[in-house]
Design an enzyme around this catalytic site. Structure first.
Site, PDB file in Angstrom:
ATOM      1  N   LEU A  71      -0.076 -33.023  22.571  1.00 33.99           N
ATOM      2  CA  LEU A  71       1.066 -33.914  22.770  1.00 33.99           C
ATOM      3  C   LEU A  71       1.065 -34.575  24.151  1.00 33.99           C
ATOM      4  O   LEU A  71       2.074 -35.119  24.588  1.00 33.99           O
ATOM      5  CB  LEU A  71       2.374 -33.145  22.541  1.00 33.99           C
ATOM      6  CG  LEU A  71       2.533 -32.601  21.120  1.00 33.99           C
ATOM      7  CD1 LEU A  71       3.830 -31.811  20.992  1.00 33.99           C
ATOM      8  CD2 LEU A  71       2.475 -33.712  20.087  1.00 33.99           C
TER       9      LEU A  71
ATOM     10  N   HIS B 128       0.170 -37.454  26.790  1.00 33.81           N
ATOM     11  CA  HIS B 128      -0.084 -38.895  26.764  1.00 33.81           C
ATOM     12  C   HIS B 128      -1.422 -39.207  27.427  1.00 33.81           C
ATOM     13  O   HIS B 128      -1.747 -38.620  28.451  1.00 33.81           O
ATOM     14  CB  HIS B 128       1.004 -39.639  27.547  1.00 33.81           C
ATOM     15  CG  HIS B 128       2.329 -39.631  26.877  1.00 33.81           C
ATOM     16  ND1 HIS B 128       3.224 -38.607  27.019  1.00 33.81           N
ATOM     17  CD2 HIS B 128       2.917 -40.532  26.058  1.00 33.81           C
ATOM     18  CE1 HIS B 128       4.305 -38.865  26.319  1.00 33.81           C
ATOM     19  NE2 HIS B 128       4.152 -40.025  25.720  1.00 33.81           N
TER      20      HIS B 128
ATOM     21  N   GLU C 260      -3.864 -33.173  33.511  1.00 30.94           N
ATOM     22  CA  GLU C 260      -5.202 -33.661  33.850  1.00 30.94           C
ATOM     23  C   GLU C 260      -5.829 -32.807  34.953  1.00 30.94           C
ATOM     24  O   GLU C 260      -7.020 -32.487  34.896  1.00 30.94           O
ATOM     25  CB  GLU C 260      -5.134 -35.137  34.266  1.00 30.94           C
ATOM     26  CG  GLU C 260      -4.951 -36.096  33.113  1.00 30.94           C
ATOM     27  CD  GLU C 260      -3.542 -36.104  32.491  1.00 30.94           C
ATOM     28  OE1 GLU C 260      -3.379 -36.712  31.420  1.00 30.94           O
ATOM     29  OE2 GLU C 260      -2.608 -35.496  33.065  1.00 30.94           O
TER      30      GLU C 260
ATOM     31  N   ASP D  48     -20.794 -21.364  31.611  1.00 33.29           N
ATOM     32  CA  ASP D  48     -21.920 -21.751  30.766  1.00 33.29           C
ATOM     33  C   ASP D  48     -23.235 -21.758  31.541  1.00 33.29           C
ATOM     34  O   ASP D  48     -24.261 -21.297  31.044  1.00 33.29           O
ATOM     35  CB  ASP D  48     -21.666 -23.130  30.151  1.00 33.29           C
ATOM     36  CG  ASP D  48     -22.816 -23.564  29.260  1.00 33.29           C
ATOM     37  OD1 ASP D  48     -23.162 -22.811  28.328  1.00 33.29           O
ATOM     38  OD2 ASP D  48     -23.382 -24.645  29.519  1.00 33.29           O
TER      39      ASP D  48
END
Length: 161
Positions: free
Chosen positions: A79, A81, A116, A130
């Site tokens: 949800l 933006h 972000e 990783d």
């Protein structure tokens, strides 16, 4: 109408998820800074410090991954933006406690960039894992949190140290 003292849900309407409409919000300059840690067991730390990791340099890859992750947040957080990321800095350092990742993201948009910044840190941390997992599977990602934000209706925020 929600019962007294219960806030109205912003991302649900009539029991269904929705994206909040920010059409009428004024775009402002907004920033957010987040941090996270990758705890390294001795064998992973040794591989990193010696430069013997077969996949290459995890810290450089983490920086790039964090930058890319900051721009893909709306693809991952349902949800959230999509916002124009106008600037991003991802700093990755090897410290005594492990790999510290800090990301600052900037925009001029009608909604903030906290997600972000948090996504940049998390994606960078996953890439450290990783890159070093051949040395140890006991690597831990921890301490992902918002350190600061500026701009928007809620104003400034600074995490307590």
């Amino acid at each position: 109408m929600p019962p007294e003292n219960v806030p109205e849900l912003t991302h649900f309407q009539d029991g269904l998820p929705r994206m909040v409409d920010v059409t009428d919000k004024v775009p402002t300059t907004r920033t957010a800074t987040a941090e996270g840690w990758v705890r390294l067991p001795p064998e992973a730390r040794a591989a990193l410090e010696a430069g013997t990791n077969p996949k290459g340099d995890p810290l450089t890859v983490a920086r790039l991954a964090g930058l890319a992750g900051s721009k893909r947040t709306a693809d991952l957080v349902l949800l959230c933006h999509p916002v124009p990321v106008t600037g991003a800095d991802v700093r990755v350092s090897l410290e005594e406690a492990g790999v510290r990742i800090e990301a600052t993201v900037r925009t001029t948009a009608p909604t903030g960039v906290e997600m972000e910044a948090l996504t940049a840190v998390t994606i960078a941390a996953l890439n450290v894992y990783d890159m070093l997992k051949a040395a140890s599977k006991a690597i831990e990602i921890t301490g992902v949190r918002l350190l600061a934000k500026t701009g928007g209706k809620s104003g400034e925020y600074r995490a307590k140290v």
